[in-house]
Design a protein around this motif. Sequence first.
Motif, PDB file in Angstrom:
ATOM      1  N   LEU A  94       0.840  -1.197   0.000  1.00 51.11           N
ATOM      2  CA  LEU A  94       0.000   0.000   0.000  1.00 51.11           C
ATOM      3  C   LEU A  94       0.878   1.251   0.000  1.00 51.11           C
ATOM      4  CD1 LEU A  94      -2.697  -1.217   2.545  1.00 51.11           C
ATOM      5  CD2 LEU A  94      -2.638  -1.482   0.050  1.00 51.11           C
ATOM      6  N   LYS A  95       1.314   1.638  -1.168  1.00 54.25           N
ATOM      7  CA  LYS A  95       2.313   2.695  -1.309  1.00 54.25           C
ATOM      8  C   LYS A  95       1.779   4.086  -0.993  1.00 54.25           C
ATOM      9  CE  LYS A  95       5.246  -0.399  -2.602  1.00 54.25           C
ATOM     10  NZ  LYS A  95       6.262  -0.879  -1.628  1.00 54.25           N
ATOM     11  N   LYS A  96       0.461   4.237  -0.848  1.00 59.22           N
ATOM     12  CA  LYS A  96      -0.109   5.549  -0.542  1.00 59.22           C
ATOM     13  C   LYS A  96      -0.390   5.739   0.945  1.00 59.22           C
ATOM     14  CE  LYS A  96      -2.242   6.194  -5.102  1.00 59.22           C
ATOM     15  NZ  LYS A  96      -3.486   6.491  -5.844  1.00 59.22           N
ATOM     16  N   LEU A  97      -0.069   4.739   1.750  1.00 60.65           N
ATOM     17  CA  LEU A  97      -0.346   4.825   3.185  1.00 60.65           C
ATOM     18  C   LEU A  97       0.361   6.016   3.817  1.00 60.65           C
ATOM     19  CD1 LEU A  97      -0.325   1.314   4.905  1.00 60.65           C
ATOM     20  CD2 LEU A  97      -2.165   2.997   4.860  1.00 60.65           C
ATOM     21  N   LYS A  98      -0.409   6.781   4.587  1.00 58.63           N
ATOM     22  CA  LYS A  98       0.149   7.920   5.315  1.00 58.63           C
ATOM     23  C   LYS A  98       0.068   7.718   6.830  1.00 58.63           C
ATOM     24  CE  LYS A  98      -0.999  11.350   1.776  1.00 58.63           C
ATOM     25  NZ  LYS A  98      -1.743  12.617   1.493  1.00 58.63           N
ATOM     26  N   THR A  99      -0.960   6.997   7.279  1.00 61.60           N
ATOM     27  CA  THR A  99      -1.168   6.832   8.716  1.00 61.60           C
ATOM     28  C   THR A  99      -1.492   5.380   9.038  1.00 61.60           C
ATOM     29  OG1 THR A  99      -2.047   9.083   8.896  1.00 61.60           O
ATOM     30  CG2 THR A  99      -2.517   7.578  10.710  1.00 61.60           C
ATOM     31  N   VAL A 100      -0.782   4.818  10.019  1.00 59.89           N
ATOM     32  CA  VAL A 100      -1.041   3.456  10.499  1.00 59.89           C
ATOM     33  C   VAL A 100      -1.149   3.509  12.018  1.00 59.89           C
ATOM     34  CG1 VAL A 100      -0.156   1.106  10.714  1.00 59.89           C
ATOM     35  CG2 VAL A 100       0.208   2.383   8.593  1.00 59.89           C
ATOM     36  N   MET A 101      -2.311   3.097  12.544  1.00 61.41           N
ATOM     37  CA  MET A 101      -2.529   3.058  13.988  1.00 61.41           C
ATOM     38  C   MET A 101      -3.183   1.722  14.326  1.00 61.41           C
ATOM     39  SD  MET A 101      -3.673   6.993  14.899  1.00 61.41           S
ATOM     40  CE  MET A 101      -5.003   7.089  13.703  1.00 61.41           C
ATOM     41  N   LEU A 102      -2.381   0.774  14.794  1.00 61.10           N
ATOM     42  CA  LEU A 102      -2.858  -0.585  14.989  1.00 61.10           C
ATOM     43  C   LEU A 102      -2.319  -1.208  16.263  1.00 61.10           C
ATOM     44  CD1 LEU A 102      -2.347  -2.007  11.366  1.00 61.10           C
ATOM     45  CD2 LEU A 102      -4.524  -1.348  12.412  1.00 61.10           C
ATOM     46  N   GLU A 103      -3.049  -2.223  16.734  1.00 66.54           N
ATOM     47  CA  GLU A 103      -2.571  -3.110  17.781  1.00 66.54           C
ATOM     48  C   GLU A 103      -2.339  -4.472  17.140  1.00 66.54           C
ATOM     49  OE1 GLU A 103      -5.383  -3.191  20.939  1.00 66.54           O
ATOM     50  OE2 GLU A 103      -5.487  -1.013  21.123  1.00 66.54           O
ATOM     51  N   ALA A 104      -1.410  -5.232  17.676  1.00 63.66           N
ATOM     52  CA  ALA A 104      -1.116  -6.522  17.047  1.00 63.66           C
ATOM     53  C   ALA A 104      -0.324  -7.404  17.981  1.00 63.66           C
ATOM     54  CB  ALA A 104      -0.320  -6.315  15.753  1.00 63.66           C
ATOM     55  N   ASN A 105      -0.231  -8.692  17.586  1.00 65.02           N
ATOM     56  CA  ASN A 105       0.763  -9.548  18.205  1.00 65.02           C
ATOM     57  C   ASN A 105       2.132  -9.025  17.792  1.00 65.02           C
ATOM     58  OD1 ASN A 105      -1.186 -11.163  19.328  1.00 65.02           O
ATOM     59  ND2 ASN A 105      -1.097 -12.706  17.730  1.00 65.02           N
ATOM     60  N   ASN A 106       3.148  -9.446  18.471  1.00 66.58           N
ATOM     61  CA  ASN A 106       4.461  -8.850  18.247  1.00 66.58           C
ATOM     62  C   ASN A 106       5.078  -9.191  16.906  1.00 66.58           C
ATOM     63  OD1 ASN A 106       4.011  -8.133  20.930  1.00 66.58           O
ATOM     64  ND2 ASN A 106       6.179  -8.153  21.363  1.00 66.58           N
ATOM     65  N   GLN A 107       5.831  -8.233  16.387  1.00 64.99           N
ATOM     66  CA  GLN A 107       6.577  -8.380  15.148  1.00 64.99           C
ATOM     67  C   GLN A 107       8.066  -8.408  15.495  1.00 64.99           C
ATOM     68  OE1 GLN A 107       4.332  -8.041  12.282  1.00 64.99           O
ATOM     69  NE2 GLN A 107       2.968  -8.161  14.029  1.00 64.99           N
ATOM     70  N   LEU A 108       8.819  -9.282  14.852  1.00 59.97           N
ATOM     71  CA  LEU A 108      10.255  -9.295  15.090  1.00 59.97           C
ATOM     72  C   LEU A 108      10.927  -8.105  14.419  1.00 59.97           C
ATOM     73  CD1 LEU A 108      11.049 -13.092  14.741  1.00 59.97           C
ATOM     74  CD2 LEU A 108      10.736 -11.747  16.808  1.00 59.97           C
TER      75      LEU A 108
END
Length: 308
Positions: free
Chosen positions: A156-170
Motif C-alpha cells: 500500500l504505497k499511498k499509506l500515510k497513517t497506520v494506527m494498529l494493535e497486534a501480536n508482536n513483530q520481530l
Amino acid sequence: MKKIVKSSMVVLALGLGLSIGSSEEADAMYESPYSYFNDYGIRQGLFSDVDSLYSKRYRAEMDQLMEKHEKGLISDDEFDELSEQLTETDEKNLLKRATLFENYGLVKKADIQNITHFDTDFEAYSSLNGIEQMTALEQIQGEGGNFNSFRELAALKKLKTVMLEANNQLTLNSFKHLNELEAIRLLFDGYEENEEQQDTGFTQALTTDISALSNLDKLNKIEISARGRMATVTLKKGTTSYQLFDPIVPSKQFEGATMKYSSDSESDEWLEWHNLNGDEKYLAFRWSIEKGANFSYTGEGQIPIRWK
C-alpha cells in the motif's frame, strides 16, 4: 479463493447469461471483478465503507442537479426526471451490492480500490489478508488485532497513517518502503490471544528493533509501545549478576535522544541485574526513548532464564 466462492461466481455468471464450464474452466477464462475476504470483520468493514462511498457520490450528484435547477439551467420537469433516474440507479446499485455481499460475501474490486480510510474493530481479526487490494488506502486504524504480520501493508504505497494493535513483530520491514508514511502508532501487547495475563511471563517475542523506519523521510510521528520476551539465556547455578548491553534499536528519527533503561539500575547504555538467587524465571526490564512530543518508543521486556 475457496471452492464455495468459485461456485458462487459460476452461479453469478450463469445468471448473467455467460456460457461457462466447470469452476476451474471459469477461472481460466474469466477473472472475477469481485473479491472475497476470509475474515468476516474485514468483509463487514469494507462493505460499510463501499456503501459510504456510493452514498457520498449520490449526494454529490444530487447536489449538482439541485444547483442546476436553482440556476435555471434545467426545468422543473427535467429536474424531477433526472433526480428520479439518479435515485433509481442508486437503489439498483445498492440492491446489487447487498445481494452479492449477503449471499456470497463478495465485494467489487473496483470499489475496494477507491477506499482511502479504513477504521474498524480488529478484535476478531486473525490476519490482514486482502488489505493489499485497497491500493488507494491512506489510513488504517483500529483497536485489537491478533495478526502477527504486517506484510500485506507493504503493497500500500499511498499509506500515510497506520494506527494498529497486534501480536508482536520481530521487525517492521513491511513498512520499509512506504515512503508516504507520515504517522505510525503501534501497540504490541506481549500476550498470545486469550492468554490469561497472570504472572507467568510474556508469551510473545519482544519487538526490539524499529530501524526499518529510518529511511522514511516523511515520517513525523512515531508512537510505539511494546511488551514481550527476548531469547532465553542460560545461566549457571551460583551466578548472581547479569549484564546486557544496549538491546533496543531505535530508528534514525530518534537521533540525539537518550535511551533510558531500567532494570536493577538506571542506565542509558545497558541492563544489569544483581543478587540473583537461582530461582528467577526471567529478568525484567523497561526502556524509553523520546524525542520531542512526536517520537516515542517505550516498552517492557523479560528475558527468560534457564538455570543449569
